[in-house]
Design an enzyme around this catalytic site. Structure first.
Site, PDB file in Angstrom:
ATOM      1  N   ALA A  25       0.828  -1.222   0.000  1.00 36.19           N
ATOM      2  CA  ALA A  25       0.000   0.000   0.000  1.00 36.19           C
ATOM      3  C   ALA A  25       0.856   1.264   0.000  1.00 36.19           C
ATOM      4  O   ALA A  25       0.399   2.324  -0.407  1.00 36.19           O
ATOM      5  CB  ALA A  25      -0.920   0.003   1.218  1.00 36.19           C
ATOM      6  N   ALA A  57     -16.688  -0.192  16.024  1.00 33.46           N
ATOM      7  CA  ALA A  57     -18.024  -0.132  16.645  1.00 33.46           C
ATOM      8  C   ALA A  57     -18.644  -1.520  16.581  1.00 33.46           C
ATOM      9  O   ALA A  57     -18.648  -2.153  15.517  1.00 33.46           O
ATOM     10  CB  ALA A  57     -18.914   0.863  15.922  1.00 33.46           C
ATOM     11  N   ARG A  70     -21.787  -4.293  18.691  1.00 32.65           N
ATOM     12  CA  ARG A  70     -22.881  -4.342  19.667  1.00 32.65           C
ATOM     13  C   ARG A  70     -22.357  -4.821  21.022  1.00 32.65           C
ATOM     14  O   ARG A  70     -22.685  -4.294  22.055  1.00 32.65           O
ATOM     15  CB  ARG A  70     -23.988  -5.264  19.171  1.00 32.65           C
ATOM     16  CG  ARG A  70     -25.113  -4.454  18.550  1.00 32.65           C
ATOM     17  CD  ARG A  70     -26.245  -5.328  18.180  1.00 32.65           C
ATOM     18  NE  ARG A  70     -25.794  -6.335  17.222  1.00 32.65           N
ATOM     19  CZ  ARG A  70     -26.588  -6.971  16.375  1.00 32.65           C
ATOM     20  NH1 ARG A  70     -27.871  -6.731  16.390  1.00 32.65           N
ATOM     21  NH2 ARG A  70     -26.125  -7.856  15.531  1.00 32.65           N
ATOM     22  N   GLY A 102     -17.090 -13.715  -2.062  1.00 32.11           N
ATOM     23  CA  GLY A 102     -16.105 -13.732  -0.966  1.00 32.11           C
ATOM     24  C   GLY A 102     -14.696 -13.387  -1.379  1.00 32.11           C
ATOM     25  O   GLY A 102     -14.398 -12.245  -1.732  1.00 32.11           O
ATOM     26  N   LYS A 111     -25.844 -10.698  -5.428  1.00 33.91           N
ATOM     27  CA  LYS A 111     -24.502 -10.686  -6.038  1.00 33.91           C
ATOM     28  C   LYS A 111     -24.603 -10.581  -7.564  1.00 33.91           C
ATOM     29  O   LYS A 111     -23.847  -9.848  -8.196  1.00 33.91           O
ATOM     30  CB  LYS A 111     -23.750 -11.958  -5.635  1.00 33.91           C
ATOM     31  CG  LYS A 111     -23.488 -12.040  -4.128  1.00 33.91           C
ATOM     32  CD  LYS A 111     -23.056 -13.440  -3.718  1.00 33.91           C
ATOM     33  CE  LYS A 111     -22.875 -13.553  -2.215  1.00 33.91           C
ATOM     34  NZ  LYS A 111     -22.796 -14.936  -1.745  1.00 33.91           N
ATOM     35  N   GLY A 168     -16.634 -17.157   4.426  1.00 35.75           N
ATOM     36  CA  GLY A 168     -15.700 -17.528   5.483  1.00 35.75           C
ATOM     37  C   GLY A 168     -14.865 -16.345   5.926  1.00 35.75           C
ATOM     38  O   GLY A 168     -14.745 -15.338   5.233  1.00 35.75           O
TER      39      GLY A 168
HETATM   40  N1  HSE Z   1     -24.115 -17.002   2.678  1.00 33.03           N
HETATM   41  C1  HSE Z   1     -23.221 -16.765   1.603  1.00 33.03           C
HETATM   42  C2  HSE Z   1     -22.988 -18.087   0.898  1.00 33.03           C
HETATM   43  C3  HSE Z   1     -21.881 -16.260   2.043  1.00 33.03           C
HETATM   44  O1  HSE Z   1     -23.461 -19.108   1.338  1.00 33.03           O
HETATM   45  O2  HSE Z   1     -22.304 -18.048  -0.115  1.00 33.03           O
HETATM   46  C4  HSE Z   1     -21.675 -14.812   1.998  1.00 33.03           C
HETATM   47  O3  HSE Z   1     -22.076 -14.204   0.821  1.00 33.03           O
END
Ligand code: HSE
Length: 435
Positions: A33, A43, A45, A134, A205, A302
């Site tokens: 970078a 932040a 909960r 992911g 997506k 993951g």
């Molecule tokens: N729940 C999603 C999946 C993972 O099973 O691919 C995150 O987008």
């Protein structure tokens, strides 16, 4: 040079992974970078729980607004999910002149146009590599690597939970419910697993991929969505016998009349690369006119795979923050004033092939009449098999059709279901050759 200061909203699976990867690869990341990237405020909960991971030095707030309004923060990383509070926080961060990195596909699929417009106006970046597939750098690949191409179509396995369920049902003969429980235990499933099972997560997506592929606004509300919950295990077995596998595909395709945007189970040839994407893995197949087909494969969910994309975005933003906003890569790959209004096609206007299964009385003339109904609707039969049913006077028929207009297939099915010798509903599953 001063380090880049990051405010992290959410320290769940992806947030925790981001913290760990940034800490473990600190030196390597700063060599890339050109500056250190530091999480300086978080932040969450559950403040006490976060303390255990972060140690005593990083300020932790229960109020996320404190982070997006902190004048020392350069980049806000939004990992809280949902599309209400997250929308508010992202727009607030943009208003405050902060760059945003998010993994939130639901947020962008629904409010992307508003968010990207606000970001462009304020001259800040909203990076979202982690929102689609992911750890696979599919946004980078399509937005930059394939920029020479006229993209023709994209077909992806972009939900790991459903791919895991379909793989286990096929290979181990397990029931849908048993495998879903396993997927939840393994942490693949969304907080609300119906988002996975009913195809909503994949449609979020796919909506983003379609915008990047064709330079169209994000239009989640126009996506056709069908999940896997109604899929019968006998169709999974039958598909295999016929040389296919059933996958939950997200498909977006350019056609002369508009753009197809659809998520549904589909039979794909068992020898195709996508058919062999098993377990929770994701893969996206892109067809460009110059490059041909290219395939992107990897972990779609993951802790650290998703963090890999979040951190890649942080590095991208760090490298580009001092550049002129007009010379950055546009959020949706195309310049905002060059977006196209090509319509999204209704599912009735989609053209594909079909697998049709039904139970009939085993008597003379049945096949001839069924073939006539299909022919009348302009549907050409590619192949057909008949197999005995448990009841001796009935038979199960499976037709594989050539390409046909979905509207014609739906009409033919309605007529066929009304025939006196037809003893079941017609199971209709689309087929994709991926050629
Ligand atoms: N729940 C999603 C999946 C993972 O099973 O691919 C995150 O987008």
């Amino acid at each position: 040079m001063d380090s880049i200061k990051v405010g992290l909203l959410g320290l769940g699976v992806v947030g925790g992974g981001t913290w760990k990867v940034l800490a473990r690869n600190r030196q390597e990341i700063s060599r890339r970078a050109g500056r250190n990237i530091e999480v300086t405020r978080v932040a969450v909960r559950d403040v006490a729980k976060a303390r255990k991971l972060l140690g005593p030095d990083v300020p932790v707030d229960a109020n996320p607004h404190a982070v997006v309004n902190d004048p020392t923060i350069d980049i806000v990383v939004e990992l809280i999910g949902g599309d209400t509070l997250s929308r508010e926080l992202v727009l607030e961060a943009i208003k405050n002149g902060k760059h945003v990195v998010t993994a939130n596909k639901a947020l962008l699929a629904k409010h992307g146009d508003e968010i990207f417009a606000a970001a462009s106006q304020r001259g800040v970046m909203v990076a979202f590599e982690a929102a689609v597939a992911g750890g696979i750098p599919i946004i980078k690949a399509m937005r930059e690597g394939l920029t020479a191409n006229r993209i023709e179509w994209v077909a992806g396995i972009i939900n790991g939970t459903t791919n895991f369920i379909l793989s286990e049902m096929r290979s181990r003969g397990l029931s849908f419910d048993t495998v879903l429980a396993e997927a939840q235990k393994l942490g693949y499933a969304e907080a609300d697993p119906t988002f996975d099972i009913e195809g909503v997560d994949a449609a979020h997506k796919l909506t983003l991929l379609a915008s990047i592929a064709f330079g169209i606004p994000v239009q989640f509300d126009k996506a056709y969505i069908e999940g896997i919950s109604k899929l019968a295990s006998e169709d999974i077995k039958m598909a295999e016998r016929l040389g296919y596998r059933i996958k939950l595909l997200g498909i977006t395709k350019r056609r002369p009349q508009g753009i197809e945007l659809r998520v549904h189970p589909a039979l794909v040839p068992a020898k195709s690369l996508l058919a062999n994407v098993e377990g929770a893995m994701n893969a996206v197949l892109v067809k460009g006119d110059a490059v041909g087909q290219s395939l992107y494969y990897g972990k779609g969910a993951g802790e650290e795979p998703t963090a890999s994309s979040v951190v890649a975005d942080l590095v991208d933003v760090a490298r580009l923050m001092t550049s002129d906003p007009e010379h950055r890569v546009p959020h949706l790959a195309f310049q905002p004033d060059a977006m196209s209004d090509t319509p999204i096609l209704d599912i009735g206007d989609v053209v594909t092939s079909y697998y049709l299964r039904l139970t009939v009385a085993d008597q003379p003339g049945v096949l001839a009449e069924l073939a006539k109904h299909l022919a009348d609707a302009g549907i050409s039969i590619g192949s057909m098999i008949q197999q005995p049913n448990d009841a001796s006077d009935m038979a199960d028929l499976i037709f594989l059709t050539h390409e046909a207009l979905e509207r014609n297939v739906a009409q033919a099915i309605t007529k066929i279901e009304a025939l006196p010798f037809v003893r079941s509903r017609v199971t209709r599953i689309r087929m994709e050759s991926l050629a």
